[in-house]
Design a protein around this motif. Structure first.
Motif, mmCIF file in Angstrom:
data_model
loop_
_atom_site.group_PDB
_atom_site.id
_atom_site.type_symbol
_atom_site.label_atom_id
_atom_site.label_comp_id
_atom_site.label_asym_id
_atom_site.label_seq_id
_atom_site.Cartn_x
_atom_site.Cartn_y
_atom_site.Cartn_z
ATOM 1 N N LEU A 18 -27.211 90.120 -54.352
ATOM 2 C CA LEU A 18 -25.827 90.385 -54.737
ATOM 3 C C LEU A 18 -25.254 89.100 -55.321
ATOM 4 N N THR A 32 -17.759 95.926 -52.165
ATOM 5 C CA THR A 32 -19.185 96.161 -51.978
ATOM 6 C C THR A 32 -19.376 96.964 -50.698
ATOM 7 N N THR A 39 -17.230 92.664 -48.389
ATOM 8 C CA THR A 39 -18.370 93.556 -48.191
ATOM 9 C C THR A 39 -18.212 94.305 -46.884
ATOM 10 N N GLN A 83 -22.734 98.253 -55.298
ATOM 11 C CA GLN A 83 -22.225 96.930 -55.642
ATOM 12 C C GLN A 83 -21.983 96.800 -57.138
ATOM 13 N N GLU A 84 -21.315 95.714 -57.484
ATOM 14 C CA GLU A 84 -21.083 95.341 -58.880
ATOM 15 C C GLU A 84 -20.468 96.480 -59.690
ATOM 16 N N SER A 118 -27.000 99.974 -51.128
ATOM 17 C CA SER A 118 -25.969 98.988 -51.436
ATOM 18 C C SER A 118 -25.272 99.399 -52.734
ATOM 19 N N GLU A 160 -19.341 88.334 -56.369
ATOM 20 C CA GLU A 160 -18.881 89.625 -55.859
ATOM 21 C C GLU A 160 -18.434 89.551 -54.403
#
Length: 717
Positions: free
Chosen positions: A182, A562, A191, A640-641, A638, A186
């Motif tokens: 990751l 996230t 998270t 994410q982004e 996950s 971020e």
């Protein structure tokens, strides 16, 4: 391998037939080219061509075998903490792959009953497991056979599968893994890690914390551990020692105050009103309790202002003492005020005190000390104005019985924070130089790039743990506001100030047990001060139940950019991820066959038949809640982004022989294991750590308290 509309890897490796033909043709062209009317030179060229084609087909067959094996058993993946990669740009999570439409397609194909023989354990595996069950209590030598079949070694042909549960399909659909990570940029968006009990949340935290400790910039690392995981404490100290940061390591633990560092949650404030906000903010504000909460805030604020004017640092013990008996603080402040403004006033007060009795004492002042009544009468006659003194006067003018009722909601909270040895930690004596336990505050920790383990002993006393955790979060919110406005080095000499923002990595395990209203601004606005929250909990319902409001729970969840989800048992929690994912088209195959009779008796054909293999596209979710519910231990999705979905499996912890701790921290970890029964399952059994070294410290592992040790032998990666 020809290109087809649908990929099919769950099938016999028919490429091996071509490989066998290519081998035969190669040998024929090399040893008997005349048999196929070739000269020796042309035969050699033909043999090379057949060999090349055979290698291509062998590689294709190997892909099929590898895919089929991956579906049943993943390669073992374990790392020592030293082997965990540390990057200045990315946070390592484990090994995995971006989940795409192709993997959904493979997952759908694997559910076809026609390929069940490639998914289910082979017959020999089932027989071996049945043999182990029947021979569990068998005498020697039959018991030896059961131990051999259960031997967890690559040399065992019937080696049992890892005890991780779940469906191996979810990760086996992609045999070509890469390192999953990751971007560190971020993390400031926070998270959220969701997973049910014993599926690897704390071990994932160890992987993240290890990297945060070892990063070259010496980032701040703060870990809240309500239940008290001994392996997590051990891992933090060992990594701090390896990184050369043991002098920056603090342990705060409510269960073992003898070796814990000390902390005053209301000792450092930007404005004096923050003391009242941090204490009263933990009281209920729903319904009729709102009025009592506001009064408690006002009363604590009066006490805090008076203590501040007297030159004392507020703490829970002083506030609790003066909440119970405000008279002493009123007398002390009045004495100082009169000494500063009217030196003759005290003689008049003493005279008034001597004339007081039950008959001439106002009814609302009954039960108060006579000196308090005398001071009140003097101030009423002189009409003296002082904001702090006026606040104290308004408190003592309340009827004593009525006053006890309206502060009744405040006293239980203060009792939780000032009872027993907890008071030694939360109300430290700054003048006691003989006490070796250090005192820390969050701004100090951030300036010196500290590492803090906060053990709240929630399994022993959840109420006190929640109260202390909320106080610390409220303090962190205040410090974050100070850093956001002035920077982390505000007030220090200009030569020592740095312009760069310091990353503050805040890991909150079981954070639903610590969360209150003060947690919302921490994740909502803390990113501007460099705070990067990584929160670990089981379900969405835990958050909602803790806050008591669905809208506030949604507000909390909405601040995590996230989302990492291990196995969960609540469908609503799984849908938090699956509802954010798009639908994709997967191909399905349908076999259609039929026959048609001919009605004309004079026709040349009696019937016609047809057989078709139709391929159609169907829209399905990228993943479904059932997939998350069936995740094996140590695996996660996950998100994410801004929309990328990764399938990740974290490394199994592998013990290292240099996991040494000071003796007092070893005793603390052993007591935590014995008290909390937090021994992990068989899957995490390797996390125990190797032999340890003993150190005679006698006090907390903190700056100035850690002895120098010889480096021990380390395991080669």
């Amino acid at each position: 391998m020809a290109e087809h509309a649908m990929e099919s890897k769950l099938r016999p490796a028919v490429e091996l037939y071509t490989v066998a033909i290519c081998i035969a043709a190669t040998l024929l062209c090399l040893h008997a080219p005349w048999a196929v009317a070739l000269s020796p030179e042309i035969g050699l060229i033909a043999a090379l061509a057949y060999a090349l084609f055979g290698c291509i087909r062998l590689r294709q067959a190997w892909d099929v075998f590898r895919y089929r094996r991956n579906i049943r058993r993943l390669p073992r993946y374990e790392l020592t903490s030293r082997q965990i990669p540390v990057s200045r740009q990315r946070l390592f999570m484990g090994r995995g792959f971006p989940w795409t439409r192709l993997h959904t397609q493979r997952l759908v194909e694997a559910q076809d009953p026609a390929v069940a023989r490639y998914i289910d354990p082979p017959l020999v595996q089932r027989l071996a497991r049945g043999l182990e069950r029947h021979l569990e209590y068998a005498p020697f030598p039959l018991s030896t056979l059961a131990r051999f079949t259960a031997w967890d070694s690559a040399f065992n042909p019937v080696r049992p599968l890892p005890a991780v549960g779940g469906s191996a399909l979810l990760h086996g659909v992609e045999p070509d893994e890469i390192l999953a990570s990751l971007p560190l940029g971020e993390r400031v968006g926070h998270t959220l890690v969701l997973g049910t009990t014993r599926v690897g949340k704390t071990r994932l935290a160890e992987v993240y914390i290890t990297q945060d400790i070892h990063r070259r910039e010496h980032e701040v690392v703060i870990v809240f551990d309500p239940k008290g995981d001994p392996d997590l404490l051990k891992r933090m100290y060992v990594e701090a020692r390896r990184a050369g940061r043991e002098q920056e390591f603090y342990v705060f633990h409510l269960g073992w105050p003898e070796i814990s560092a000390r902390y005053n949650a209301v000792g450092r404030v930007g404005r004096i009103t923050e003391v009242a906000s941090r204490i009263a903010g933990q009281l209920s504000g729903e319904g009729n309790s709102a009025a009592f909460r506001e009064f408690a805030w006002r009363f604590v604020n009066i006490i805090a202002r008076a203590l501040n004017e007297l030159g004392r640092r507020p703490d829970y013990l002083q506030i609790q003492r003066h909440v119970v008996n405000i008279d002493a603080l009123f007398i002390e402040y009045a004495q100082q005020f009169f000494t500063r403004t009217d030196p003759q006033a005290w003689e008049v007060v003493v005279q008034l005190e001597g004339k007081l009795n039950e008959k001439n004492t106002p009814r609302h002042m009954l039960g108060r000390e006579k000196r308090v009544v005398a001071i009140e009468q003097y101030l009423a006659a002189k009409r003296v104005f002082d904001p702090v003194l006026d606040g104290l006067r308004s408190a003592v003018r309340y009827d004593r019985t009525y006053f006890d009722k309206i502060v009744a909601s405040l006293l239980p909270l203060l009792e939780k924070l000032t009872t027993g040895k907890t008071a030694q930690l939360l109300a430290p004596d700054y003048t006691n130089l003989a006490d070796p336990r250090p005192i820390f505050d969050w701004l100090q920790i951030m300036r010196k790039r500290g590492i803090v383990y906060v053990g709240l002993d929630a399994l022993t006393d959840a109420e006190v743990a929640a109260a202390v955790g909320n106080s610390m979060f409220a303090d962190l919110v205040s410090v974050a506001g100070h850093i956001y406005k002035h920077g982390i080095d505000h007030g220090l000499p200009a030569s020592s100030q740095s312009a760069d923002k310091v990353p503050i990595n805040l890991h909150a395990d079981e954070f639903n047990e610590l969360m209150g209203d003060e947690f919302i601004p921490l994740i909502n606005k803390g990113g501007g001060a460099g705070i990067q929250v990584t929160a670990y909990t089981q379900t969405l319902s835990d958050i909602e139940a803790r806050i008591g409001n669905r809208a506030k729970a949604g507000q909390v969840i909405g601040n995590f950019n996230t989302l990492q989800m291990l196995r969960v048992r609540e469908t609503a929690t799984a849908e938090l991820l699956t509802r954010q994912l798009p639908k994709v088209n997967v191909l399905t195959r349908t076999l259609v066959s039929g026959a048609t009779d001919t009605a004309d008796p004079h026709a040349a054909t009696d019937f016609t038949s047809s057989s078709q293999d139709r391929v159609s596209a169907t829209g399905v979710p990228l993943i479904e809640p059932a997939h998350i519910v069936s995740l094996p231990k140590g695996q996660m999705f996950s998100f994410q982004e801004g929309g990328q979905l990764w399938k990740v499996r974290m490394p199994l912890p592998k013990p290292s022989p240099d996991d040494a701790m000071p003796r007092d921290l070893q005793e603390l970890a052993q007591c935590m294991r014995a008290s909390y029964n937090e021994q992990a399952g068989q899957w995490w059994k390797a996390s125990g750590g190797g032999p340890t070294l003993d150190f005679d410290l006698g006090r907390a592992a903190s700056p100035g308290a850690v002895a120098t040790e010889d480096s021990s032998t380390r395991e080669a990666p």
